[in-house]
Design an enzyme around this catalytic site. Structure first.
Site, short mmCIF file in Angstrom:
data_model
loop_
_atom_site.label_atom_id
_atom_site.label_comp_id
_atom_site.label_asym_id
_atom_site.label_seq_id
_atom_site.Cartn_x
_atom_site.Cartn_y
_atom_site.Cartn_z
N GLU A 46 -71.70 27.59 -41.55
CA GLU A 46 -71.23 26.38 -40.89
C GLU A 46 -69.81 26.50 -40.35
O GLU A 46 -69.32 25.58 -39.73
CB GLU A 46 -71.34 25.21 -41.87
CG GLU A 46 -72.72 25.20 -42.54
CD GLU A 46 -73.16 23.89 -43.14
OE1 GLU A 46 -74.24 23.42 -42.80
OE2 GLU A 46 -72.39 23.34 -43.95
N LYS A 75 -61.72 23.87 -36.45
CA LYS A 75 -61.23 24.88 -37.41
C LYS A 75 -60.13 25.68 -36.72
O LYS A 75 -60.39 26.42 -35.79
CB LYS A 75 -62.39 25.80 -37.80
CG LYS A 75 -61.95 26.99 -38.62
CD LYS A 75 -63.09 27.94 -38.91
CE LYS A 75 -62.55 29.21 -39.53
NZ LYS A 75 -63.61 30.23 -39.68
N VAL A 198 -95.95 33.68 -38.67
CA VAL A 198 -96.42 34.99 -38.19
C VAL A 198 -96.94 35.73 -39.42
O VAL A 198 -96.20 35.94 -40.39
CB VAL A 198 -95.27 35.77 -37.53
CG1 VAL A 198 -95.69 37.20 -37.22
CG2 VAL A 198 -94.80 35.06 -36.27
N THR A 360 -68.11 35.30 -39.67
CA THR A 360 -68.50 36.10 -38.51
C THR A 360 -70.01 36.13 -38.26
O THR A 360 -70.44 36.75 -37.29
CB THR A 360 -67.99 37.54 -38.66
OG1 THR A 360 -68.30 37.99 -39.98
CG2 THR A 360 -66.51 37.63 -38.41
N GLY A 361 -70.83 35.48 -39.13
CA GLY A 361 -72.28 35.54 -38.95
C GLY A 361 -72.70 34.95 -37.61
O GLY A 361 -73.48 35.57 -36.86
P1 FAD Z 1 -82.47 32.14 -41.27
O1 FAD Z 1 -81.62 30.94 -41.31
O2 FAD Z 1 -82.89 32.74 -42.56
O3 FAD Z 1 -83.75 31.78 -40.42
C1 FAD Z 1 -84.93 32.54 -40.46
C2 FAD Z 1 -86.00 31.84 -39.68
O4 FAD Z 1 -87.12 32.69 -39.59
C3 FAD Z 1 -86.50 30.54 -40.32
O5 FAD Z 1 -86.68 29.55 -39.31
C4 FAD Z 1 -87.86 30.91 -40.90
O6 FAD Z 1 -88.74 29.81 -40.95
C5 FAD Z 1 -88.30 31.94 -39.86
N1 FAD Z 1 -89.33 32.85 -40.35
C6 FAD Z 1 -89.23 33.77 -41.34
N2 FAD Z 1 -90.40 34.41 -41.51
C7 FAD Z 1 -91.25 33.88 -40.61
C8 FAD Z 1 -92.62 34.11 -40.31
N3 FAD Z 1 -93.35 34.99 -40.98
N4 FAD Z 1 -93.19 33.38 -39.32
C9 FAD Z 1 -92.49 32.45 -38.63
N5 FAD Z 1 -91.18 32.21 -38.88
C10 FAD Z 1 -90.58 32.91 -39.86
N6 FAD Z 1 -72.10 32.56 -40.74
C11 FAD Z 1 -71.03 32.03 -40.14
O7 FAD Z 1 -70.82 32.25 -38.95
N7 FAD Z 1 -70.17 31.23 -40.84
C12 FAD Z 1 -70.29 30.99 -42.15
O8 FAD Z 1 -69.51 30.24 -42.71
C13 FAD Z 1 -71.37 31.61 -42.82
N8 FAD Z 1 -71.55 31.43 -44.14
C14 FAD Z 1 -72.59 32.05 -44.77
C15 FAD Z 1 -72.71 31.96 -46.15
C16 FAD Z 1 -73.72 32.63 -46.81
C17 FAD Z 1 -73.82 32.56 -48.29
C18 FAD Z 1 -74.67 33.37 -46.05
C19 FAD Z 1 -75.79 34.09 -46.73
C20 FAD Z 1 -74.57 33.45 -44.68
C21 FAD Z 1 -73.52 32.81 -44.03
N9 FAD Z 1 -73.37 32.91 -42.65
C22 FAD Z 1 -72.28 32.38 -42.06
C23 FAD Z 1 -74.39 33.56 -41.83
C24 FAD Z 1 -75.27 32.50 -41.20
O9 FAD Z 1 -75.82 31.67 -42.21
C25 FAD Z 1 -76.41 33.15 -40.42
O10 FAD Z 1 -75.87 34.08 -39.53
C26 FAD Z 1 -77.16 32.11 -39.63
O11 FAD Z 1 -77.55 31.04 -40.42
C27 FAD Z 1 -78.38 32.73 -38.98
O12 FAD Z 1 -79.43 32.91 -39.85
P2 FAD Z 1 -80.81 33.38 -39.23
O13 FAD Z 1 -81.21 32.41 -38.19
O14 FAD Z 1 -80.65 34.80 -38.80
O15 FAD Z 1 -81.80 33.37 -40.47
#
Ligand code: FAD
Length: 515
Positions: A46, A75, A198, A360-361
């Protein structure tokens, strides 16, 4: 050209990718997002990095259109608490250093030490954060305009080539609300959404993805597949078998526990920064949003247990945490060897993740989709585009890893095994020699992104000065030069900061008016 892009995953990375591709490539490319109703998103992420402004601007979104809907706040930097010793804090702001006679003020500060707090002598933002001010006046003007001519590019829509600039602030927002906002944005601009799981990723005889098999919607085919499935890396790592390179040997934090804490802002105020408070086995983030605080303990499971970590976090938050449900997360730290393999590009956690210490995520997601547009393939699938993309992504993540390792190595804190081990643990290639060099000559040339300005020398300097564990000295030449200009500049920073604190509204007042 390629016609059909299929994004798997509906978290921050899935919808940021879909929105950006629609904005950049328009009608010429169909974008389909497949997201599971059953598998949760990670639920954190966030706080952002200042270049995120370009993302919203590129989508044509003004702050008052999206910030209230995502409970977003400003921020201006990160406040580091207790990394040196209990009770100590400093800011790492999004603010470049002023230069006097060819030397950054950091050199002059070491020579003159005009005040107790280097960050208050060097940066305006420290005082603005301490006083919980908004970076904008009530009429929307940016504070920096008082000092830098033409400093508010917020009003102009940037183009891809202009995106190499930093901005004096980033945003903090509710991750679920942002994903919802971008879903609406993308669908209104023609993206298709399929809510389904999927269950299989089908490959052709070359090992390229031919289609996805879903539980309820049959087969989904496409030309390019974007893996946004989070830490599971369903397409890139699982189906295509691309190896994951762990950073665990240099960054041991592998777990987190998070809470969402409702807050009465009128009573508590709204500090315009993220706080990282050092703990016995990691650190706790505090991200003030409009109406609630996001908080979590990032820790190394070699040094504490999930139960102990949750207890520490609840004690840290106090009575407000009593009835809240904790979200325990196991983190995969490192990066996929290549984020683009055949016709699959991983974006977000499936591509890689360092721990969240410098927020940085989301920056990695933005960087990835911008680079993807710059390297977007056509039907010839030129491997040069893929290789250049992979090199840019790997370089950004490896660079951030190095910067984060420095945080632990350079922190003066060494009061238990966790913090002592950080001083002796292996560091990424070349960092040890560079730290040795910085003891004689402060960093001036660091920049980790050849394609993108990220953590520049001022960031390295802010951390080295704040963390306090590495002895630093000014350039000897300063003793031969006229130092009155530097002394005047320190005074100017303090005077300007005082004036800004007097004139700027509180962040709460500014954001409440926006709603
Ligand atoms: P996810 O949020 O895990 O989303 C995965 C998606 O894939 C979901 O919608 C799920 O339903 C879908 N999916 C999975 N498998 C299937 C399937 N088989 N079929 C269909 N759909 C599927 N980043 C920052 O920039 N600032 C921060 O302050 C920060 N804090 C963080 C703190 C922690 C503890 C962590 C772990 C991460 C943090 N990050 C932060 C990183 C940030 O949370 C992620 O970069 C961002 O949320 C992106 O996540 P994502 O979309 O890649 O994955």
């Amino acid at each position: 050209m390629l016609k059909n892009v299929v994004v798997v995953g509906g978290g921050t990375s899935g919808w940021m990718s879909a929105a950006y591709l629609r904005a950049a490539l328009g009608e010429s490319v169909n974008v389909t997002v497949v997201e599971s109703k059953r598998i949760q998103t990670i639920g954190v992420g966030e706080a952002t990095f200042s270049t995120v402004r370009h993302f919203f601007e590129y989508l044509g979104l003004a702050e008052d259109e999206w910030m209230p809907e995502c409970n977003a706040t400003y921020k201006l930097g990160i406040r580091f608490e207790n990394w040196r010793h209990q009770g100590h804090y400093f800011y790492h702001p999004f603010e470049r250093l002023r230069v006097v006679d060819g030397f950054p003020l950091t050199d002059w500060w070491l020579q003159q030490r005009p005040g107790e707090r280097f960050d208050q002598d060097l940066f305006l933002m420290s005082a603005i954060c301490d006083a919980e001010r908004s970076p904008r006046y009530l009429d929307g003007t940016l504070f920096e305009q008082d000092f830098v001519e033409g400093a508010d590019p917020m009003r102009e829509r940037s183009t891809l080539s202009e995106q190499n600039t930093q901005f004096p602030y980033a945003y903090q927002f509710d991750a679920a609300l942002l994903a919802g906002f971008l879903t609406k944005y993308s669908i209104e601009r023609g993206a298709r959404r399929i809510e389904d799981d999927v269950v299989q990723v089908a490959l052709d005889e070359r090992g390229w993805i031919s289609h996805l098999v879903t539980r309820e919607h049959g087969d989904i085919s496409g030309d390019l597949f974007i893996d946004c499935t989070g830490f599971r890396g369903l397409l890139l790592n699982q189906a295509l078998g691309e190896p994951f390179l762990s950073y665990q040997d240099t960054l041991p934090n592998d777990s987190a526990v998070a809470l969402r804490v409702p807050v009465d802002m009128e009573r508590r105020g709204l500090r315009p920064c993220t706080t990282a408070t050092a703990q016995d086995a990691g650190w706790i983030w505090t991200i003030p949003l409009f109406g609630r605080t996001g908080t979590g303990y990032v820790y190394a499971s070699d040094y504490t247990t999930p139960e102990e970590a949750e207890r520490t976090l609840r004690d840290f938050v106090g009575p407000d945490a009593a009835d809240l449900e904790a979200n325990h997360i196991r983190m995969r730290i490192g990066r996929s060897r290549n984020s683009w393999v055949n016709n699959c590009v991983a974006v977000g956690l499936s591509s890689g993740f360092v721990e969240p210490l410098e927020s940085t995520g989301i920056f990695f997601i933005q960087h990835a989709v911008e680079q993807l547009v710059k390297h977007f393939p056509d039907a010839t699938w030129d491997t040069g585009l893929r290789d250049a993309y992979n090199s840019a992504v790997a370089h950004a993540m490896d660079g951030v890893r190095e910067f984060l390792v420095l945080h632990y190595k350079a922190a003066a804190r060494a009061d238990n095994a966790y913090w002592r081990d950080a001083k002796t643990r292996a560091v990424p290639d070349g960092l040890a020699e560079r730290i040795e060099r910085w003891k004689s000559k402060l960093p001036t040339e660091e920049t980790i992104y050849p394609h993108y300005h990220g953590f520049e020398s001022y960031s390295y300097l802010a951390m080295l000065f704040g963390l306090g564990g590495i002895p630093l000295k000014p350039a000897p030449a300063l003793s031969l030069m006229n130092d009155s200009r530097a002394a005047k500049e320190f005074q100017t920073v303090r005077d300007q900061a005082r004036e800004l604190v007097r004139r700027l509204p509180s962040q709460y007042e500014y954001l409440a008016r926006m709603r």
